[in-house]
Every structure is written in structure tokens, then in C-alpha cells.
Design an enzyme around this catalytic site. Structure first.
Site, mmCIF file in Angstrom:
data_model
loop_
_atom_site.group_PDB
_atom_site.id
_atom_site.type_symbol
_atom_site.label_atom_id
_atom_site.label_comp_id
_atom_site.label_asym_id
_atom_site.label_seq_id
_atom_site.Cartn_x
_atom_site.Cartn_y
_atom_site.Cartn_z
ATOM 1 N N GLY A 188 0.801 -1.230 0.000
ATOM 2 C CA GLY A 188 0.000 0.000 0.000
ATOM 3 C C GLY A 188 0.826 1.269 0.000
ATOM 4 N N LYS A 206 7.896 18.789 -4.610
ATOM 5 C CA LYS A 206 8.299 19.180 -3.250
ATOM 6 C C LYS A 206 9.592 20.008 -3.258
ATOM 7 C CE LYS A 206 6.044 15.041 -1.435
ATOM 8 N NZ LYS A 206 6.228 13.605 -1.175
HETATM 9 N N1 HSE Z 1 3.439 9.549 -2.551
HETATM 10 C C1 HSE Z 1 4.268 10.265 -1.623
HETATM 11 C C2 HSE Z 1 5.418 9.394 -1.158
HETATM 12 C C3 HSE Z 1 3.548 10.724 -0.392
HETATM 13 O O1 HSE Z 1 5.525 8.241 -1.560
HETATM 14 O O2 HSE Z 1 6.226 9.889 -0.403
HETATM 15 C C4 HSE Z 1 2.733 11.922 -0.632
HETATM 16 O O3 HSE Z 1 3.493 12.947 -1.164
#
Ligand code: HSE
Length: 438
Positions: A188, A206
Site C-alpha cells: 500500500g 516538493k
Molecule cells: N506519494 C508520496 C510518497 C507521499 O511516496 O512519499 C505523498 O506525497
């Protein structure tokens, strides 16, 4: 008793549910810290049953977040809808109504942030986005407040848990990328469509936001260089290990004299570096400031309550403002006062400077290494380390792996183009970037 901060929450997925849970469980301590209560006055989700179940009659529920906004006129909306479509419309409507916004939506802010921050500024409201970068790690607050005295030199982060989990599995269990991705999906971590994670897009969203805060520039996601991990081979992970490095998907931004580097790609990081030892789905961000030196922030980059922790921190910041005096913001959204934001040049990858890892197959005969090292030397590129796998029995080929000192990427690409013309070089070399983070 001061008026409570009236919060309307849109999007009741994993994070939205976490926000409701933590706000309810920790209501008293949050009030003690805020100076007033942070009250959920409305919940919205397309799945009205879910909203009704969560609300338990404590506040009205809506299937349309825009109707909630219009009817309740909250002080602040929490946008946890995701994507760029309806979420953008909702955020713009909230700003238009003089309502502050707290969001975990890094994609929305990275792609449309220039306009959204601008609109919020003009409307005298704020957009809080602590939850958009590295989940529960308070990296936005650290950059915007704790490190505000510093000239930030660079920031490097493991800011995508899914890819970090996959890389850890590939290294620990010698799995292929595809096998490790299946594991991540089974547990998950990875989405059904994991493209944004594995191709580095999520990490690029980010690091784009981080660069804005670090250097005072409007968000410029389009200029970021993005490479993911889907083409990475476990052979390179094993060679990196032999040379004392681990391969991580690093988001990096660095201030250089002629501009800013803004890039995401698989990166060799020395195994002794703390960042190299961040394993599984964890996140970490390393910041270099001129006064403070290096500081490292580590924690869960995703998940219900860790991300809720960041959302609520933004809500508490808003609650602490003196509402009766009309104060709507305290710290500028992008750390610098808006009039001091500068459109800094984001350097193309060819102008970025890193060390390089080069793996190539060559004929095992006299003079081959001399030819390869000559191609590098002609480009002014110095070799840092070298390993050679002996030829298999009966095969007159060897595999050579080189590490270079830092150089401008354009020079490395030129040297590689000279190398591939050598008759003794048998393949297009594999190259990866190296960052010592020293
Ligand atoms: N999908 C991102 C991760 C989390 O795997 O870090 C949400 O930004």
C-alpha cells in the site's frame, strides 16, 4: 473567551480523516497552544455517507465543497481534495471569499503556485502548506522561521517515501525494480498508478516548493530537471555499495553564482552520510545554511496522522493570529517578503555540477583504460575511484566503473561522446550523479 477559528475541511481521505481524529483527540492541548479553539464547522466529501459518519452530527456535511464554502463562510478551509482541477477552483473560490487555505496539495502549488500565492497575497489571506512537503516533518517551518537568519546554500532531501522504500528493497534483497515496485504496491505504499512517485514528479513538486522558500523565488516547477528510478538496475546499486555509496532518489536545490540548480534524480550518496541511511518509506531533508551549517530533519513523509500533524500546525499558526485586529498573516508564505521574491534563473542540467558514476563494457586489451581516462582528462575531469570486474572465462570483455570528481555536466557528456567512439568501448555508458553533501 476569544472566538474559535472556524475551519471547513474538504476531502475526507486518509489525511482528512487524520485531521478530524487528531483535532478531536488533542482539542484541549491545541486550544492551550492556540489561545482559542480550532473548530471544525463543516466537512465535505463527494461521499456524503463518509462525511456523515465522521461528523457524528457535530457539524454540517456537504457533498459539494463550494456550497460548504459559500454557506459556512469559514475563517479557513483545509483542501485535501488533491489534483489540479476542482481543488484549484475551490482554493481560488476560498481566496476570493477572503478565506485562508491550508493544503497538502504539492502538485497544485508546484504547478499553479505562482498564481495562487499571488492571489492570496492580494486578497490578504495566507496559504499554509506544511503538509505538502515531507508530510509530518516541519521542514517548511524550519526553512521559513528557524533558519531565517541564514543564507541557504543548498537543500537535499529524500522526499518520496515510495521510491525510498523501493530502493531499500532493491539493495537489501537484491530485487529488480519491478519486483520491489510490486512489493511497494502490495504493502500500500505505491499508488495503483505509481508514475508520479517512481518518475520523480512528486519529489520534484516538493523540491520546487523548498527552492522557493530557500532562495526567495516564485515556484518554477517547469524548470526542474526530473529523472525517476524506473530505469535503475540492481547492478548499479551493488557497484555503488562496493564503492562506499548508496543510491537514493534525491531532490536537490543549490544556489550557484549564475543561478539555482533544481533537480531530482537517482544519486550516489556516501554510505557514511546520515541521509544515505534513511531507509524504507521514511523521508529526510538536509539543509545547509551559512550560519548554522548542516541541519537534518527526519520523519514520516506520508500517512494519516503524520500529515494531519502538519495540517494542524498551519491551523494553529492561523489561530494564534490576533483575529480581532484583522491580522491575517504573520510569516510570508514563501519566507521572503513578496516584494523581495526574485525570478532566479534555474540552470539547465548541462550547467549543473556533480560527481559522476560511469559504468561501461570494454574490450579487455592493452591501452583501453588509458583511452577512457584520456577522454575524461581531455574534458578536465578528474577520476576519484575505479573498479573493474574481471572478464568471465572465455570472454574478452571487462566491466569498468569509474567515479569522477565534481564537474559541469556538459563536460562529462562531451567526454562520454568521445568515449563511445573508441572501438574498445562496447556500450553506451550508464551514468549516475554523485553528491557528497559535504
Ligand atoms: N506519494 C508520496 C510518497 C507521499 O511516496 O512519499 C505523498 O506525497
Amino acid at each position: 473567551m476569544p472566538q474559535s477559528l472556524r475551519v471547513a475541511l474538504a476531502g475526507l481521505g486518509t489525511v482528512g480523516t487524520g485531521v478530524h481524529t487528531v483535532l478531536t483527540r488533542n482539542a484541549e492541548i491545541i486550544q492551550q497552544r492556540s489561545g482559542r479553539s480550532v473548530e471544525l464547522v463543516g466537512l465535505a466529501d463527494l461521499d456524503l455517507q463518509k462525511a456523515t459518519a465522521l461528523s457524528q452530527g457535530q457539524c454540517p456535511v456537504f457533498s459539494d465543497a463550494l456550497v460548504m464554502l459559500r454557506e459556512l463562510k469559514p475563517d479557513v478551509v483545509v483542501e485535501l481534495i488533491g489534483g489540479y482541477g476542482f481543488a484549484r477552483e475551490f482554493v481560488l473560490a476560498a481566496i476570493g471569499q477572503g478565506c485562508s487555505v491550508v493544503t497538502a496539495n504539492k502538485a497544485l502549488l508546484a504547478v499553479h503556485g505562482r498564481d495562487l500565492f499571488d492571489q492570496a497575497q492580494k486578497a490578504g489571506v495566507t496559504i499554509g502548506f506544511e503538509a505538502a512537503v515531507a508530510g509530518g516533518i516541519p521542514i517548511i517551518k524550519a526553512l521559513r522561521e528557524g533558519l531565517t537568519a541564514n543564507r541557504i546554500e543548498w537543500v537535499a532531501g529524500i522526499i518520496n517515501g515510495t521510491t525510498n522504500f523501493i530502493l531499500s528493497e532493491m539493495r537489501d534483497k537484491a530485487l529488480s525494480f519491478e519486483e520491489a515496485l510490486s512489493q511497494a504496491q502490495a504493502l500500500g505504499y505505491a499508488e495503483a498508478d505509481p508514475t508520479f512517485d517512481i518518475e520523480g514528479v512528486d519529489a520534484a513538486h516538493k523540491i520546487t516548493l523548498i527552492a522557493s522558500l530557500a532562495f526567495g523565488m516564485p515556484v518554477n516547477f517547469q524548470a526542474a530537471h526530473i529523472e525517476g528510478i524506473s530505469k535503475l538496475s540492481s547492478q548499479d546499486i551493488a557497484y555503488a555499495e562496493q564503492l562506499g555509496y548508496r543510491i537514493k532518489l534525491v531532490g536537490l536545490t543549490r544556489r550557484r553564482e549564475n543561478g539555482v540548480e533544481l533537480r531530482v534524480h537517482p544519486t550516489l550518496v556516501p554510505s557514511r552520510q546520515l541521509l544515505a541511511n534513511v531507509e524504507g518509506a521514511m523521508n529526510a531533508v538536509l539543509v545547509k545554511g551559512d550560519a548554522v551549517g548542516q541541519t537534518l530533519y527526519y520523519g514520516k513523509g506520508a500517512g494519516s496522522e503524520p500529515t494531519a500533524s502538519a495540517v494542524i500546525a498551519d491551523l494553529v499558526d492561523l489561530a494564534r493570529l490576533n483575529a480581532s485586529s484583522g491580522q491575517t498573516t504573520s510569516v510570508p508564505m514563501l519566507s521572503f517578503q513578496p516584494e523581495h521574491l526574485q525570478d532566479l534563473t534555474v540552470l539547465p542540467i548541462a550547467d549543473c555540477e556533480t560527481g559522476f558514476y560511469i559504468r561501461l563494457r570494454v574490450l579487455d586489451q592493452p591501452g583501453v583504460l588509458a583511452d577512457i581516462t584520456r577522454a575524461l582528462a581531455d574534458g578536465g575531469i578528474s577520476i576519484d575511484a575505479f573498479v573493474q570486474r574481471p572478464p568471465q572465462h572465455g570472454v574478452q570483455e571487462a566491466e569498468v566503473v569509474l567515479l569522477t570528481h565534481r564537474c559541469i555536466e556538459r563536460n562529462l557528456r562531451l567526454a562520454i561522446s568521445r568515449m563511445v567512439q573508441l572501438p574498445s568501448v562496447l556500450n553506451e555508458p550508464i551514468t549516475l550523479r554523485v553528491e557528497d553533501l559535504a
